[in-house]
Write a protein that holds these residues in place. Structure first.
Motif, mmCIF file in Angstrom:
data_model
loop_
_atom_site.group_PDB
_atom_site.id
_atom_site.type_symbol
_atom_site.label_atom_id
_atom_site.label_comp_id
_atom_site.label_asym_id
_atom_site.label_seq_id
_atom_site.Cartn_x
_atom_site.Cartn_y
_atom_site.Cartn_z
ATOM 1 N N GLY A 1 0.816 -1.214 0.000
ATOM 2 C CA GLY A 1 0.000 0.000 0.000
ATOM 3 C C GLY A 1 0.844 1.256 0.000
ATOM 4 N N ASN B 1 -1.111 -8.290 5.990
ATOM 5 C CA ASN B 1 -1.526 -7.405 7.077
ATOM 6 C C ASN B 1 -0.845 -7.883 8.349
ATOM 7 O OD1 ASN B 1 -2.767 -5.901 9.080
ATOM 8 N ND2 ASN B 1 -4.804 -6.023 8.151
ATOM 9 N N ASN C 1 -3.226 2.044 11.602
ATOM 10 C CA ASN C 1 -3.901 2.198 10.305
ATOM 11 C C ASN C 1 -3.860 0.930 9.470
ATOM 12 O OD1 ASN C 1 -1.203 2.161 9.583
ATOM 13 N ND2 ASN C 1 -1.457 3.734 7.975
ATOM 14 N N THR D 1 -5.090 0.630 5.625
ATOM 15 C CA THR D 1 -4.184 0.232 4.550
ATOM 16 C C THR D 1 -4.741 -0.959 3.782
ATOM 17 O OG1 THR D 1 -2.281 1.007 5.830
ATOM 18 C CG2 THR D 1 -1.839 -0.506 4.010
ATOM 19 N N CYS E 1 -5.717 -1.118 -0.251
ATOM 20 C CA CYS E 1 -5.238 -2.131 -1.200
ATOM 21 C C CYS E 1 -6.407 -2.806 -1.913
ATOM 22 C CB CYS E 1 -4.383 -3.162 -0.470
ATOM 23 S SG CYS E 1 -2.798 -2.521 0.142
ATOM 24 N N TRP F 1 -1.203 6.631 -2.357
ATOM 25 C CA TRP F 1 -0.675 5.524 -1.565
ATOM 26 C C TRP F 1 -0.874 5.834 -0.089
ATOM 27 C CZ3 TRP F 1 2.353 8.691 -4.639
ATOM 28 C CH2 TRP F 1 3.188 9.592 -3.971
ATOM 29 N N VAL F 2 -0.529 4.880 0.757
ATOM 30 C CA VAL F 2 -0.674 5.026 2.207
ATOM 31 C C VAL F 2 0.711 4.959 2.837
ATOM 32 C CG1 VAL F 2 -1.658 4.052 4.331
ATOM 33 C CG2 VAL F 2 -2.961 3.958 2.181
ATOM 34 N N ASP G 1 3.229 4.307 5.935
ATOM 35 C CA ASP G 1 3.299 3.521 7.164
ATOM 36 C C ASP G 1 3.863 4.407 8.274
ATOM 37 O OD1 ASP G 1 3.837 1.779 9.237
ATOM 38 O OD2 ASP G 1 4.730 0.228 7.983
#
Length: 446
Positions: A36, A60, A66, A70, A74, A187-188, A190
């Protein structure tokens, strides 16, 4: 469809970026490891544009606040690209500290999930780039790795039943970020990537920027050094395999005399190669010289041993043995019934009818050594202490306590009728056993 599910209208990724992804071939199924984040999101877009039938897998780790967000990102991203997605939650074993232990635990859980997913002919694409490679080389250098570790991440390697490939390894992260912004991708991030308690984050955020400021082109320099280490490691492996062939080419045993005739550097090299060839990771220890001295030079009445992750090295009767970590055995005796299979550590035991099978099944019990057992090879012959017989048969000490001892009813008395796959009473073997039943004891010789 979410914003950024596809590149902005009219935008085309440059050929230089797409070419390494297009070059991936010879696969049955093509997967993209999708975290992600920026890098894997860009890689998924490239793969979906260059190859039909791409699939994605999201691991995951369930560690970040989060993580659910995330995962949702995806799912929506893959739906917008019409890419099938597999989501695999994993449990991460935390280390003793908040830094490397958690990092390493997450990495192991992630790769274990990838290995379970891949089938023969599958290729998994991962979005590691040049900055990741530089970070890996420095991290391993600070950890004290040899040339195999300093070779960094290979562009391709086996993974489970399939292969792993890193088509973006020659690009710097700044380049990938530039292309992603130009394409209008989303996008995410981290949040843990900013936590400098983690060793790799400390390198990425505090050390590498300073090094790049001092030495422009650092990634290219480190990539060159990693390539030189990779070539050296290749030659080391070639030498080790040649010497292994000369020493008998046995997967699980090496002659002590042959090993001792090699130089210390050759001994270390061969031992590490041999361990990897057997599917294990050589322990990261600094005192290999002392370990080898203990294993090879100890007196004959000693039993030196090196314990490592999943295996141990033991010496017995002039040979060095690589012994896999073994499953626990049943704590209580087990009754063997006809038609059933008893799993006993690395053995499987069955009782099948012979040509003269009787209706009544003799009571048969399986257990381990308790001490004082005796073996009688013939009904009218003398008996011998099992301990002495095992010594005469040169059964390694670590196997003696795991042997399944099988007791049966012989002329009204309980007697030893089989010892693992080493011996079986004539009453229970052959095409027409006297007892009417035949024992089948098989061992996994891995």
């Amino acid at each position: 469809m979410i914003p950024g599910a596809k590149p902005a209208p009219g935008y085309a990724f440059p050929e230089a970026l797409s070419a390494p992804v297009k070059a991936i071939s010879g696969y049955r199924r093509l997967w993209v490891a999708l975290s992600g984040g920026l890098d894997s999101t860009l890689l998924l877009h490239l793969a979906a544009l260059c190859h039909p039938g791409v699939r994605a897998v999201h691991i995951n780790h369930q560690l970040q606040a989060n993580a659910g967000e995330t995962e949702d990102f995806c799912r929506e991203l893959c739906a917008g690209l019409a890419v099938p997605l597999v989501v695999q939650p994993v449990s991460v074993k935390r280390g003793a500290g908040p830094g490397e232990g958690l990092e390493e635990g997450a990495r192991k859980a992630r790769y274990k999930a990838f290995e379970a997913l891949l089938e023969s002919g599958d290729i998994l694409l991962m979005a590691h780039h040049s900055d990741d490679q530089a970070e890996t080389v420095l991290f391993r250098m600070f950890r004290g790795s040899g040339v195999a570790g300093l070779a960094g991440m290979p562009e391709s390697r086996p993974l489970g039943a399939g292969r792993l490939a890193r088509p973006l390894l020659c690009f710097e992260r700044s380049e990938l970020e530039h292309y992603a912004h130009r394409a209008g991708l989303s996008w995410v991030d981290d949040p843990s990537n900013s936590d400098q308690r983690f060793d790799r984050n400390f390198l990425r955020l505090s050390i590498l920027p300073a090094l790049k400021g001092r030495w422009p082109g650092l990634n290219q320099r480190l990539r060159y050094s990693a390539g030189a280490c990779s070539e050296s490691d290749f030659l080391n492996q070639q030498l080790a395999e040649l010497q292994w062939q000369v020493l008998g080419a046995h997967r699980r045993r090496l002659p002590v005399a042959g090993l001792s005739a090699l130089s210390l550097a050759e001994q270390k090299n061969l031992l590490r190669w041999w361990i990897r060839r057997s599917g294990y990771q050589p322990p990261s220890i600094s005192n290999w010289s002392q370990i080898l001295h203990d294993l090879l030079q100890a007196a004959e009445d000693r039993s030196p041993e090196l314990r490592a992750d999943g295996f141990s090295l033991r010496r017995f009767q002039g040979e060095l043995h690589l012994v896999s970590e073994m499953d626990a055995l049943p704590e209580e005796p087990v009754t063997l019934e006809p038609g059933e299979t008893v799993d006993w550590g690395e053995w499987t035991i069955r009782l099948i009818p012979g040509s003269t099978a009787k209706t009544d099944v003799p009571p048969i019990r399986i257990c381990t050594r308790q001490g004082g057992e005796r073996i009688r090879f013939y009904a009218s012959g003398p008996s011998k202490l099992l301990k002495k017989w095992l010594q005469e048969k040169a059964v390694p000490p670590w196997q003696r306590g795991r042997l399944p001892l099988i007791f049966g009813d012989v002329e009204g008395e309980k007697d030893l009728i089989a010892i693992g796959d080493l011996w079986c009473s004539e009453r229970y073997c052959g095409s027409a056993p006297a007892a009417g039943w035949r024992l089948i004891v098989e061992r996994d010789c891995d």
